[in-house]
Design an enzyme around this catalytic site. Structure first.
Site, mmCIF file in Angstrom:
data_model
loop_
_atom_site.group_PDB
_atom_site.id
_atom_site.type_symbol
_atom_site.label_atom_id
_atom_site.label_comp_id
_atom_site.label_asym_id
_atom_site.label_seq_id
_atom_site.Cartn_x
_atom_site.Cartn_y
_atom_site.Cartn_z
ATOM 1 N N ILE A 156 0.875 -1.238 -0.116
ATOM 2 C CA ILE A 156 -0.111 -0.001 -0.081
ATOM 3 C C ILE A 156 0.846 1.208 0.016
ATOM 4 C CG2 ILE A 156 -1.766 1.515 1.435
ATOM 5 C CD1 ILE A 156 -2.719 -1.155 2.422
ATOM 6 N N ASP A 175 10.783 2.432 6.954
ATOM 7 C CA ASP A 175 10.208 1.017 7.052
ATOM 8 C C ASP A 175 11.472 0.199 7.256
ATOM 9 O OD1 ASP A 175 9.065 -1.400 6.928
ATOM 10 O OD2 ASP A 175 7.698 -1.026 5.660
ATOM 11 N N ALA A 232 -4.418 2.911 7.980
ATOM 12 C CA ALA A 232 -3.883 2.175 8.430
ATOM 13 C C ALA A 232 -4.780 1.677 9.553
ATOM 14 C CB ALA A 232 -2.417 2.041 8.800
ATOM 15 N N ARG A 233 -4.092 1.844 10.751
ATOM 16 C CA ARG A 233 -5.149 1.326 12.131
ATOM 17 C C ARG A 233 -5.229 2.539 12.918
ATOM 18 N NH1 ARG A 233 -6.315 -2.083 9.592
ATOM 19 N NH2 ARG A 233 -6.257 -4.377 9.719
ATOM 20 N N ASP A 257 -9.497 7.225 8.079
ATOM 21 C CA ASP A 257 -10.348 6.396 8.156
ATOM 22 C C ASP A 257 -10.233 5.012 8.866
ATOM 23 O OD1 ASP A 257 -11.885 5.011 5.786
ATOM 24 O OD2 ASP A 257 -10.209 3.555 5.553
ATOM 25 N N GLU A 262 -13.558 1.140 16.984
ATOM 26 C CA GLU A 262 -14.452 0.838 15.931
ATOM 27 C C GLU A 262 -15.575 -0.164 16.023
ATOM 28 O OE1 GLU A 262 -12.147 -0.122 12.330
ATOM 29 O OE2 GLU A 262 -11.029 1.882 12.513
ATOM 30 N N HIS A 281 -13.712 3.447 7.922
ATOM 31 C CA HIS A 281 -12.598 2.277 7.488
ATOM 32 C C HIS A 281 -13.080 1.453 6.236
ATOM 33 C CE1 HIS A 281 -9.617 -0.398 9.742
ATOM 34 N NE2 HIS A 281 -9.101 -0.352 8.662
#
Length: 307
Positions: A156, A175, A232-233, A257, A262, A281
């Site tokens: 992504i 990363d 992502a989260r 998002d 949630e 999401h």
């Protein structure tokens, strides 16, 4: 457990027809649209599945203990933080994910949120519908020549990076696991990303080490007026700290998002904040991604079951 066929448990209400076509040798049992952990445990006790495809809800130690035949837990998507991987490893249960299956969908949504923030799309739409014409008073942010910092350079993140590069943006990326990056992604440490980015987009899994990665301290280290995007989260962001940074102007706007809890509780502190653009999401929810994630989850599980 079915007397005739071994069971695949799907923690959702459906699965793509293309995925079901691969599972003809199995009975497929659905947990419903919003299964609780207790629901999943009860279904495991009833059906003793050999595989679980995880769409919604959590698969923890209790569910695994209730399914002695369980061999594999396969994520319908890429994020496996809702699966107890430590317990799975201890029980010899493999955890697999359909990595990259929703990469296009999520990267496109992340870019849509970035553009919505930079161009004030939602606010201008609301003003227009209310009869206003703000041409003489509004200025948007031009992204060409600006720097975007990406946290996470998997399928992504790299797809988003390609789009940002095509728009003339400078791309910084963090990363520690990424290798062989394209030339248009400049590898950077987090401190550099905070210091130099005009926008930050999160594309990493949630772990114990990076929970609340964006917090009061790291947001204060960012450029004033930074744009924050998260597809992502939700646990990657300290939501109270982000709200304070939005209200102070340290963060110009945010496109979100995913959220710490949630579905998002209502009322929520983000509700009514004009400079926070929200979506439920659904970054990876497209017709194409639904098929790709279902097929990937089924294929991954079958690969484990068939050795």
């Amino acid at each position: 457990m079915s007397a005739e066929k071994p069971v695949f448990l799907v923690t959702g209400a459906d699965l793509a027809a293309e995925a079901l076509a691969l599972l003809g040798a199995y009975e497929v049992v659905y947990a419903g649209k919003a299964p609780t952990e207790d629901d999943i445990v009860a279904l495991c006790q009833q059906h003793d599945p050999v595989a679980i495809i995880v769409r919604y809800g959590k698969v923890g130690a209790a569910a695994m203990a209730a399914a002695p035949s369980l061999k594999v837990v396969s994520k319908h998507g890429s994020g496996t933080d809702t699966i107890d991987k430590a317990t799975a490893a201890a029980r010899g249960i493999q955890v697999v994910a359909a990595a990259g299956a929703n990469a296009a969908a999520v990267a496109e949504h992340a870019m849509a949120l970035l553009l919505a923030c930079a161009k004030s799309v939602v606010a201008l739409d609301q003003r227009m519908h209310a009869g206003h014409w703000d041409k003489a008073t509004h200025k948007s942010v031009e992204l060409e020549g600006r720097t975007v910092g990406l946290i996470g350079l998997g399928a992504i993140g790299l797809r988003f990076a390609r789009m940002a590069d095509a728009m003339g943006m400078r791309v910084l990326g963090f990363d520690p696991y990424a290798k062989d990056l394209p030339t248009y992604v400049v590898r950077a440490e987090l401190e550099t990303i905070w210091r130099e980015s005009d926008a930050i987009s999160l594309h990493c899994p949630l772990t114990a080490d990076n929970a609340k990665l964006l917090n009061a301290q790291t947001l204060a280290a960012c450029r004033k007026g930074v744009i924050v995007v998260n597809t992502a989260r939700g646990g990657l962001i300290d939501e109270a700290a982000l709200l304070q940074a939005i209200r102070s102007g340290q963060v110009a706007s945010a496109g979100l998002d995913s959220f710490a809890i949630e579905p998002m509780t209502a009322p929520h502190p983000f509700h009514g904040e004009a400079r926070i653009t929200l979506s439920p999401h659904i970054g990876g929810v497209t017709d194409d991604a639904y098929v790709k994630m279902g097929v990937g989850a089924a294929q991954n599980a079958l690969a484990v079951l068939h050795g």
